[in-house]
Design an enzyme around this catalytic site. Structure first.
Site, PDB file in Angstrom:
ATOM      1  N   LEU A  67      -3.857 -83.698  -1.941  1.00  0.00           N
ATOM      2  CA  LEU A  67      -5.205 -83.232  -1.600  1.00  0.00           C
ATOM      3  C   LEU A  67      -5.164 -82.018  -0.669  1.00  0.00           C
ATOM      4  O   LEU A  67      -5.930 -81.062  -0.848  1.00  0.00           O
ATOM      5  CB  LEU A  67      -6.005 -84.372  -0.945  1.00  0.00           C
ATOM      6  CG  LEU A  67      -6.159 -85.663  -1.769  1.00  0.00           C
ATOM      7  CD1 LEU A  67      -7.023 -86.688  -1.035  1.00  0.00           C
ATOM      8  CD2 LEU A  67      -6.750 -85.369  -3.154  1.00  0.00           C
ATOM      9  N   ASP A  99       4.906 -82.026  12.873  1.00  0.00           N
ATOM     10  CA  ASP A  99       4.493 -83.434  12.865  1.00  0.00           C
ATOM     11  C   ASP A  99       3.145 -83.518  13.584  1.00  0.00           C
ATOM     12  O   ASP A  99       3.034 -83.145  14.760  1.00  0.00           O
ATOM     13  CB  ASP A  99       5.559 -84.256  13.603  1.00  0.00           C
ATOM     14  CG  ASP A  99       5.282 -85.753  13.536  1.00  0.00           C
ATOM     15  OD1 ASP A  99       4.112 -86.148  13.349  1.00  0.00           O
ATOM     16  OD2 ASP A  99       6.251 -86.522  13.678  1.00  0.00           O
ATOM     17  N   SER A 150     -10.516 -93.212   4.019  1.00  0.00           N
ATOM     18  CA  SER A 150     -10.174 -93.813   2.729  1.00  0.00           C
ATOM     19  C   SER A 150     -11.161 -94.918   2.419  1.00  0.00           C
ATOM     20  O   SER A 150     -11.658 -95.586   3.331  1.00  0.00           O
ATOM     21  CB  SER A 150      -8.760 -94.408   2.783  1.00  0.00           C
ATOM     22  OG  SER A 150      -8.523 -95.208   1.645  1.00  0.00           O
ATOM     23  N   TYR A 168      -2.793 -99.423   7.150  1.00  0.00           N
ATOM     24  CA  TYR A 168      -3.476 -98.256   6.562  1.00  0.00           C
ATOM     25  C   TYR A 168      -4.999 -98.391   6.700  1.00  0.00           C
ATOM     26  O   TYR A 168      -5.677 -97.457   7.160  1.00  0.00           O
ATOM     27  CB  TYR A 168      -3.084 -98.132   5.091  1.00  0.00           C
ATOM     28  CG  TYR A 168      -3.657 -96.919   4.398  1.00  0.00           C
ATOM     29  CD1 TYR A 168      -3.166 -95.644   4.664  1.00  0.00           C
ATOM     30  CD2 TYR A 168      -4.682 -97.047   3.469  1.00  0.00           C
ATOM     31  CE1 TYR A 168      -3.679 -94.531   4.021  1.00  0.00           C
ATOM     32  CE2 TYR A 168      -5.203 -95.933   2.821  1.00  0.00           C
ATOM     33  CZ  TYR A 168      -4.697 -94.682   3.111  1.00  0.00           C
ATOM     34  OH  TYR A 168      -5.220 -93.577   2.470  1.00  0.00           O
ATOM     35  N   PHE A 218      -6.943 -91.098  -5.882  1.00  0.00           N
ATOM     36  CA  PHE A 218      -6.870 -89.732  -6.431  1.00  0.00           C
ATOM     37  C   PHE A 218      -5.471 -89.495  -6.976  1.00  0.00           C
ATOM     38  O   PHE A 218      -4.493 -90.044  -6.479  1.00  0.00           O
ATOM     39  CB  PHE A 218      -7.212 -88.687  -5.347  1.00  0.00           C
ATOM     40  CG  PHE A 218      -8.676 -88.336  -5.329  1.00  0.00           C
ATOM     41  CD1 PHE A 218      -9.626 -89.284  -4.985  1.00  0.00           C
ATOM     42  CD2 PHE A 218      -9.111 -87.064  -5.673  1.00  0.00           C
ATOM     43  CE1 PHE A 218     -10.983 -88.984  -4.992  1.00  0.00           C
ATOM     44  CE2 PHE A 218     -10.462 -86.742  -5.682  1.00  0.00           C
ATOM     45  CZ  PHE A 218     -11.400 -87.707  -5.338  1.00  0.00           C
ATOM     46  N   THR A 224      -2.489 -88.100  -6.939  1.00  0.00           N
ATOM     47  CA  THR A 224      -1.553 -87.376  -6.066  1.00  0.00           C
ATOM     48  C   THR A 224      -0.270 -88.206  -5.950  1.00  0.00           C
ATOM     49  O   THR A 224      -0.278 -89.387  -6.328  1.00  0.00           O
ATOM     50  CB  THR A 224      -2.117 -87.196  -4.630  1.00  0.00           C
ATOM     51  OG1 THR A 224      -2.072 -88.468  -3.976  1.00  0.00           O
ATOM     52  CG2 THR A 224      -3.521 -86.642  -4.614  1.00  0.00           C
TER      53      THR A 224
HETATM   54  N1  LIG Z   1      -4.534 -89.976  -3.023  1.00  0.00           N
HETATM   55  C1  LIG Z   1      -5.356 -90.980  -2.800  1.00  0.00           C
HETATM   56  O1  LIG Z   1      -5.618 -91.781  -3.670  1.00  0.00           O
HETATM   57  C2  LIG Z   1      -6.030 -91.134  -1.461  1.00  0.00           C
HETATM   58  C3  LIG Z   1      -7.066 -92.062  -1.348  1.00  0.00           C
HETATM   59  C4  LIG Z   1      -7.694 -92.214  -0.099  1.00  0.00           C
HETATM   60  C5  LIG Z   1      -7.275 -91.471   0.982  1.00  0.00           C
HETATM   61  N2  LIG Z   1      -6.255 -90.597   0.841  1.00  0.00           N
HETATM   62  C6  LIG Z   1      -5.835 -89.844   2.019  1.00  0.00           C
HETATM   63  O2  LIG Z   1      -5.851 -88.471   1.690  1.00  0.00           O
HETATM   64  C7  LIG Z   1      -4.883 -87.792   2.482  1.00  0.00           C
HETATM   65  C8  LIG Z   1      -4.010 -86.946   1.544  1.00  0.00           C
HETATM   66  O3  LIG Z   1      -3.310 -87.832   0.708  1.00  0.00           O
HETATM   67  P1  LIG Z   1      -2.545 -87.352  -0.616  1.00  0.00           P
HETATM   68  O4  LIG Z   1      -2.941 -88.271  -1.679  1.00  0.00           O
HETATM   69  O5  LIG Z   1      -2.699 -85.895  -0.788  1.00  0.00           O
HETATM   70  O6  LIG Z   1      -1.047 -87.742  -0.196  1.00  0.00           O
HETATM   71  P2  LIG Z   1       0.296 -86.897  -0.250  1.00  0.00           P
HETATM   72  O7  LIG Z   1       1.368 -87.881   0.075  1.00  0.00           O
HETATM   73  O8  LIG Z   1       0.378 -86.128  -1.515  1.00  0.00           O
HETATM   74  O9  LIG Z   1       0.107 -85.875   0.965  1.00  0.00           O
HETATM   75  C9  LIG Z   1       0.142 -86.284   2.302  1.00  0.00           C
HETATM   76  C10 LIG Z   1       0.888 -85.223   3.084  1.00  0.00           C
HETATM   77  O10 LIG Z   1       0.877 -85.610   4.475  1.00  0.00           O
HETATM   78  C11 LIG Z   1       2.115 -85.204   5.012  1.00  0.00           C
HETATM   79  N3  LIG Z   1       2.413 -85.950   6.237  1.00  0.00           N
HETATM   80  C12 LIG Z   1       2.727 -87.265   6.348  1.00  0.00           C
HETATM   81  N4  LIG Z   1       2.985 -87.566   7.642  1.00  0.00           N
HETATM   82  C13 LIG Z   1       2.844 -86.416   8.343  1.00  0.00           C
HETATM   83  C14 LIG Z   1       2.990 -86.089   9.716  1.00  0.00           C
HETATM   84  N5  LIG Z   1       3.361 -87.016  10.628  1.00  0.00           N
HETATM   85  N6  LIG Z   1       2.773 -84.818  10.105  1.00  0.00           N
HETATM   86  C15 LIG Z   1       2.427 -83.865   9.187  1.00  0.00           C
HETATM   87  N7  LIG Z   1       2.277 -84.123   7.878  1.00  0.00           N
HETATM   88  C16 LIG Z   1       2.488 -85.378   7.456  1.00  0.00           C
HETATM   89  C17 LIG Z   1       3.125 -85.504   3.915  1.00  0.00           C
HETATM   90  O11 LIG Z   1       4.342 -84.808   4.098  1.00  0.00           O
HETATM   91  C18 LIG Z   1       2.362 -85.090   2.672  1.00  0.00           C
HETATM   92  O12 LIG Z   1       2.643 -83.743   2.308  1.00  0.00           O
HETATM   93  C19 LIG Z   1      -4.116 -88.864   3.244  1.00  0.00           C
HETATM   94  O13 LIG Z   1      -4.627 -88.954   4.555  1.00  0.00           O
HETATM   95  C20 LIG Z   1      -4.419 -90.125   2.476  1.00  0.00           C
HETATM   96  O14 LIG Z   1      -4.347 -91.272   3.289  1.00  0.00           O
HETATM   97  C21 LIG Z   1      -5.614 -90.403  -0.358  1.00  0.00           C
END
Ligand SMILES: NC(=O)c1ccc[n+]([C@@H]2O[C@H](COP(=O)([O-])OP(=O)(O)OC[C@H]3O[C@@H](n4cnc5c(N)ncnc54)[C@H](O)[C@@H]3O)[C@@H](O)[C@H]2O)c1
Length: 255
Positions: A17, A61, A157, A168, A201, A203
């Site tokens: 995302l 981080d 979420s 989570y 989503f 991803t």
């Molecule tokens: N994909 C889904 O279905 C979904 C649903 C609900 C919520 N979300 C939320 O959306 C956001 C994006 O998720 P996504 O699906 O793109 O996941 P993703 O795993 O593709 O991307 C998450 C990114 O966060 C980075 N990250 C993790 N820990 C970190 C830290 N300590 N410091 C800096 N960067 C860090 C990772 O390296 C990764 O690139 C997240 O917060 C996730 O919880 C996603």
């Protein structure tokens, strides 16, 4: 607020995302400081979008105050002509690293160490970025007649709102819960705060656990596409009446 000509700090920008949000901001004529712990992933994003549009300070981080402060400083230095106008916070994890063990039979239950790790990354990390970006923006000259200075958009979420997964879900409930108090605190500075609570989503995160299949939306019967998330981000940036709320983006699914 316009995206064009403005600078946004996007976390989680190396994947999923956050990566799509960075692309969409650039497509609208904006600039991005791309933050992620995954430096290699960031390099790919910068290569595809161009260093004149996206700057990566290397691995950051979000739980480190110093690293986030340094990232903002370097980003502002790289884009001297473009004012920082907000943050889109997409970094996050669902599961703790395997090295942090659970408890009970087969260590399936959530230990304090696991809980602490997830809350630290998802909730404290989000606040760390939100606070430091707000602090940078609050002294800027307002950018329009409303007195607007910036916008902070977090990612909660569906699982946080519906109460699923101890670590989570609790961390994401915290992210959602922070939205209104923070919007109240920052309102005198013309900084809005919004949160998006997605369902599943398409991803890497949603496919993270082999053998565990996330459910599809009620309708449409599929996972969300990352551009459907970034479309909402762009709308929130542009619509000044959106403030202090959490928007579900889940195709009617409940967790
Ligand atoms: N994909 C889904 O279905 C979904 C649903 C609900 C919520 N979300 C939320 O959306 C956001 C994006 O998720 P996504 O699906 O793109 O996941 P993703 O795993 O593709 O991307 C998450 C990114 O966060 C980075 N990250 C993790 N820990 C970190 C830290 N300590 N410091 C800096 N960067 C860090 C990772 O390296 C990764 O690139 C997240 O917060 C996730 O919880 C996603």
């Amino acid at each position: 607020m316009r995206v064009q000509g403005n600078l946004f700090l996007v976390t989680g920008a190396a994947s999923g995302l956050g990566e799509q949000v960075a692309k969409s901001i650039v497509e609208q004529g904006g600039y991005v400081v791309a933050v992620d712990i995954n430096a290699a992933g960031l390099e790919d994003v910068v290569r595809s979008l161009g260093l004149n549009r996206v700057y990566s300070p290397g691995s950051v981080d979000v739980t480190s105050e110093n690293q986030v402060q340094e990232a903002i400083k370097k980003g502002l230095n790289h884009f001297k002509e473009s004012p920082l106008a907000g943050a889109v916070i997409c970094s996050g994890i669902v599961w703790p690293p395997q090295s942090i063990k659970g408890y009970g039979q087969d260590e399936r239950l959530t230990s304090y160490s696991q809980f602490k790790h997830i809350v630290t990354v998802n909730l404290l990390g989000a606040y760390n970025v939100a606070q430091q970006v707000a602090q940078t923006i609050m002294d800027h000259k307002p950018m329009n007649e409303d007195g607007e200075r910036g916008v902070i958009i977090t990612t909660s979420s569906m699982l946080g709102l519906d109460g699923t997964l101890v670590g989570y879900g609790t961390s994401k409930a915290g992210v959602a819960g922070m939205t209104l108090p923070l919007a109240k605190e920052l309102s005198e500075f013309g900084i809005r705060v919004m949160s998006i609570a997605p369902g599943p989503f398409e991803t890497p995160l949603v496919r993270a656990v082999p053998g565990v299949e996330a459910p599809v939306s009620l309708f449409p019967k599929r996972y969300g596409y990352p551009n459907e998330f970034s479309d909402l981000v762009l709308h929130i940036i542009g619509n000044p009446m959106l403030n202090g709320s959490v928007i579900r983006l889940d195709g009617g699914l409940r967790g």
